[in-house]
Design a protein around this motif. Structure first.
Motif, PDB file in Angstrom:
ATOM      1  N   THR A   5       0.857  -1.186   0.000  1.00 51.52           N
ATOM      2  CA  THR A   5       0.000   0.000   0.000  1.00 51.52           C
ATOM      3  C   THR A   5       0.888   1.229   0.000  1.00 51.52           C
ATOM      4  OG1 THR A   5      -1.700  -1.175   1.255  1.00 51.52           O
ATOM      5  CG2 THR A   5      -1.822   1.235   1.227  1.00 51.52           C
ATOM      6  N   VAL A   6       0.668   2.090  -0.976  1.00 53.59           N
ATOM      7  CA  VAL A   6       1.411   3.346  -1.085  1.00 53.59           C
ATOM      8  C   VAL A   6       0.436   4.464  -0.738  1.00 53.59           C
ATOM      9  CG1 VAL A   6       2.753   4.843  -2.584  1.00 53.59           C
ATOM     10  CG2 VAL A   6       2.871   2.361  -2.891  1.00 53.59           C
ATOM     11  N   THR A   7       0.778   5.254   0.280  1.00 54.10           N
ATOM     12  CA  THR A   7      -0.097   6.323   0.747  1.00 54.10           C
ATOM     13  C   THR A   7       0.567   7.671   0.509  1.00 54.10           C
ATOM     14  OG1 THR A   7      -0.945   4.853   2.464  1.00 54.10           O
ATOM     15  CG2 THR A   7      -1.380   7.205   2.731  1.00 54.10           C
ATOM     16  N   GLY A   8      -0.154   8.577  -0.134  1.00 47.27           N
ATOM     17  CA  GLY A   8       0.332   9.924  -0.394  1.00 47.27           C
ATOM     18  C   GLY A   8      -0.140  10.898   0.663  1.00 47.27           C
ATOM     19  N   SER A  32       0.823   9.015  -4.701  1.00 49.30           N
ATOM     20  CA  SER A  32       0.845   7.569  -4.464  1.00 49.30           C
ATOM     21  C   SER A  32       0.654   6.802  -5.771  1.00 49.30           C
ATOM     22  CB  SER A  32      -0.200   7.164  -3.420  1.00 49.30           C
ATOM     23  OG  SER A  32      -1.500   7.488  -3.840  1.00 49.30           O
ATOM     24  N   ALA A  33      -0.196   7.297  -6.648  1.00 48.89           N
ATOM     25  CA  ALA A  33      -0.419   6.613  -7.930  1.00 48.89           C
ATOM     26  C   ALA A  33       0.846   6.606  -8.777  1.00 48.89           C
ATOM     27  CB  ALA A  33      -1.567   7.280  -8.688  1.00 48.89           C
ATOM     28  N   SER A  34       1.641   7.669  -8.709  1.00 52.22           N
ATOM     29  CA  SER A  34       2.862   7.711  -9.519  1.00 52.22           C
ATOM     30  C   SER A  34       3.865   6.662  -9.045  1.00 52.22           C
ATOM     31  CB  SER A  34       3.483   9.107  -9.512  1.00 52.22           C
ATOM     32  OG  SER A  34       4.008   9.431  -8.246  1.00 52.22           O
ATOM     33  N   VAL A  35       3.924   6.422  -7.746  1.00 53.93           N
ATOM     34  CA  VAL A  35       4.824   5.397  -7.219  1.00 53.93           C
ATOM     35  C   VAL A  35       4.330   4.007  -7.611  1.00 53.93           C
ATOM     36  CG1 VAL A  35       5.753   4.367  -5.103  1.00 53.93           C
ATOM     37  CG2 VAL A  35       5.632   6.852  -5.340  1.00 53.93           C
ATOM     38  N   SER A  54      -4.772   7.967  -0.571  1.00 54.70           N
ATOM     39  CA  SER A  54      -4.486   9.365  -0.264  1.00 54.70           C
ATOM     40  C   SER A  54      -4.960   9.680   1.147  1.00 54.70           C
ATOM     41  CB  SER A  54      -5.221  10.274  -1.248  1.00 54.70           C
ATOM     42  OG  SER A  54      -5.126  11.625  -0.844  1.00 54.70           O
ATOM     43  N   MET A  55      -4.087  10.351   1.897  1.00 57.92           N
ATOM     44  CA  MET A  55      -4.484  10.877   3.204  1.00 57.92           C
ATOM     45  C   MET A  55      -4.497  12.402   3.185  1.00 57.92           C
ATOM     46  SD  MET A  55      -5.320   8.283   4.913  1.00 57.92           S
ATOM     47  CE  MET A  55      -5.679   9.157   6.422  1.00 57.92           C
ATOM     48  N   GLY A  56      -4.174  12.983   2.032  1.00 57.82           N
ATOM     49  CA  GLY A  56      -4.175  14.436   1.929  1.00 57.82           C
ATOM     50  C   GLY A  56      -3.315  15.063   3.014  1.00 57.82           C
ATOM     51  N   GLU A  57      -3.869  16.041   3.700  1.00 57.91           N
ATOM     52  CA  GLU A  57      -3.137  16.749   4.765  1.00 57.91           C
ATOM     53  C   GLU A  57      -3.520  16.245   6.149  1.00 57.91           C
ATOM     54  OE1 GLU A  57      -5.713  20.750   5.378  1.00 57.91           O
ATOM     55  OE2 GLU A  57      -4.996  20.424   3.341  1.00 57.91           O
ATOM     56  N   SER A  58      -4.265  15.129   6.231  1.00 60.79           N
ATOM     57  CA  SER A  58      -4.871  14.703   7.497  1.00 60.79           C
ATOM     58  C   SER A  58      -3.923  14.018   8.476  1.00 60.79           C
ATOM     59  CB  SER A  58      -6.065  13.782   7.217  1.00 60.79           C
ATOM     60  OG  SER A  58      -5.629  12.557   6.663  1.00 60.79           O
ATOM     61  N   GLN A  59      -2.715  13.631   8.055  1.00 58.06           N
ATOM     62  CA  GLN A  59      -1.805  12.946   8.980  1.00 58.06           C
ATOM     63  C   GLN A  59      -0.407  13.564   8.938  1.00 58.06           C
ATOM     64  OE1 GLN A  59      -1.940   8.758   8.072  1.00 58.06           O
ATOM     65  NE2 GLN A  59      -3.877   8.500   9.128  1.00 58.06           N
ATOM     66  N   ILE A  76       5.373  10.215   0.683  1.00 62.87           N
ATOM     67  CA  ILE A  76       4.629   8.978   0.486  1.00 62.87           C
ATOM     68  C   ILE A  76       5.112   7.993   1.539  1.00 62.87           C
ATOM     69  CG2 ILE A  76       4.156   9.265  -1.984  1.00 62.87           C
ATOM     70  CD1 ILE A  76       6.482   6.715  -1.645  1.00 62.87           C
ATOM     71  N   GLU A  77       4.264   7.053   1.886  1.00 61.64           N
ATOM     72  CA  GLU A  77       4.632   5.968   2.783  1.00 61.64           C
ATOM     73  C   GLU A  77       4.328   4.664   2.057  1.00 61.64           C
ATOM     74  OE1 GLU A  77       2.227   6.776   6.212  1.00 61.64           O
ATOM     75  OE2 GLU A  77       3.676   8.176   7.038  1.00 61.64           O
ATOM     76  N   ILE A  78       5.227   3.713   2.188  1.00 57.42           N
ATOM     77  CA  ILE A  78       5.054   2.411   1.552  1.00 57.42           C
ATOM     78  C   ILE A  78       4.950   1.361   2.652  1.00 57.42           C
ATOM     79  CG2 ILE A  78       6.052   0.709  -0.005  1.00 57.42           C
ATOM     80  CD1 ILE A  78       7.512   3.069  -1.378  1.00 57.42           C
ATOM     81  N   GLU A  79       3.835   0.641   2.672  1.00 54.63           N
ATOM     82  CA  GLU A  79       3.605  -0.401   3.675  1.00 54.63           C
ATOM     83  C   GLU A  79       3.535  -1.741   2.949  1.00 54.63           C
ATOM     84  OE1 GLU A  79       0.131  -1.862   6.762  1.00 54.63           O
ATOM     85  OE2 GLU A  79       0.144   0.213   6.078  1.00 54.63           O
ATOM     86  N   ILE A  80       4.339  -2.681   3.395  1.00 50.29           N
ATOM     87  CA  ILE A  80       4.354  -4.010   2.807  1.00 50.29           C
ATOM     88  C   ILE A  80       3.793  -4.983   3.842  1.00 50.29           C
ATOM     89  CG2 ILE A  80       5.757  -5.843   1.793  1.00 50.29           C
ATOM     90  CD1 ILE A  80       7.815  -3.606   1.116  1.00 50.29           C
ATOM     91  N   SER A  81       2.704  -5.671   3.482  1.00 48.18           N
ATOM     92  CA  SER A  81       2.069  -6.642   4.377  1.00 48.18           C
ATOM     93  C   SER A  81       2.322  -8.038   3.837  1.00 48.18           C
ATOM     94  CB  SER A  81       0.570  -6.388   4.467  1.00 48.18           C
ATOM     95  OG  SER A  81       0.312  -5.075   4.911  1.00 48.18           O
ATOM     96  N   TYR A  82       2.885  -8.885   4.660  1.00 44.93           N
ATOM     97  CA  TYR A  82       3.156 -10.266   4.258  1.00 44.93           C
ATOM     98  C   TYR A  82       2.082 -11.192   4.745  1.00 44.93           C
ATOM     99  CZ  TYR A  82       7.814  -8.666   3.053  1.00 44.93           C
ATOM    100  OH  TYR A  82       8.863  -7.994   2.486  1.00 44.93           O
TER     101      TYR A  82
END
Length: 82
Positions: A5-8, A32-35, A54-59, A76-82
């Motif tokens: 999950t890539v979050t912008g 996030s979409a570009s990543v 997208s989290m916009g400016e909320s976090q 951006i934040e990248i979360e990898i879930s196994y």
């Protein structure tokens, strides 16, 4: 299978009227979409494992009252879930 999950994120500065994005939510979504697009174009990751959000400016992670803080919030934040 793992999922990625890539979050912008953005700072809280409103976009100028000439921006191609409607608001900070749209800007963060585009980040996030570009990543995710780069991951897909690499051919190394199955597109069904990818999500762009997208989290916009909320976090914010820093103070939007300073240039340095705003820079840290534009990320951006990248979360990898196994």
């Amino acid at each position: 299978a793992s999922n990625i999950t890539v979050t912008g994120h953005t700072d809280d500065v409103p976009l100028s009227t000439g921006s191609q994005f409607r608001d900070n939510w749209g800007l963060a979504a585009a980040r996030s979409a570009s990543v995710v697009r780069e991951f897909v174009n690499s051919g190394l990751i199955d597109p069904t494992q990818l999500t762009a959000t997208s989290m916009g400016e909320s976090q914010p992670v820093a103070d939007n009252g300073t240039a340095e803080g705003r820079e840290q919030n534009r990320r951006i934040e990248i979360e990898i879930s196994y």
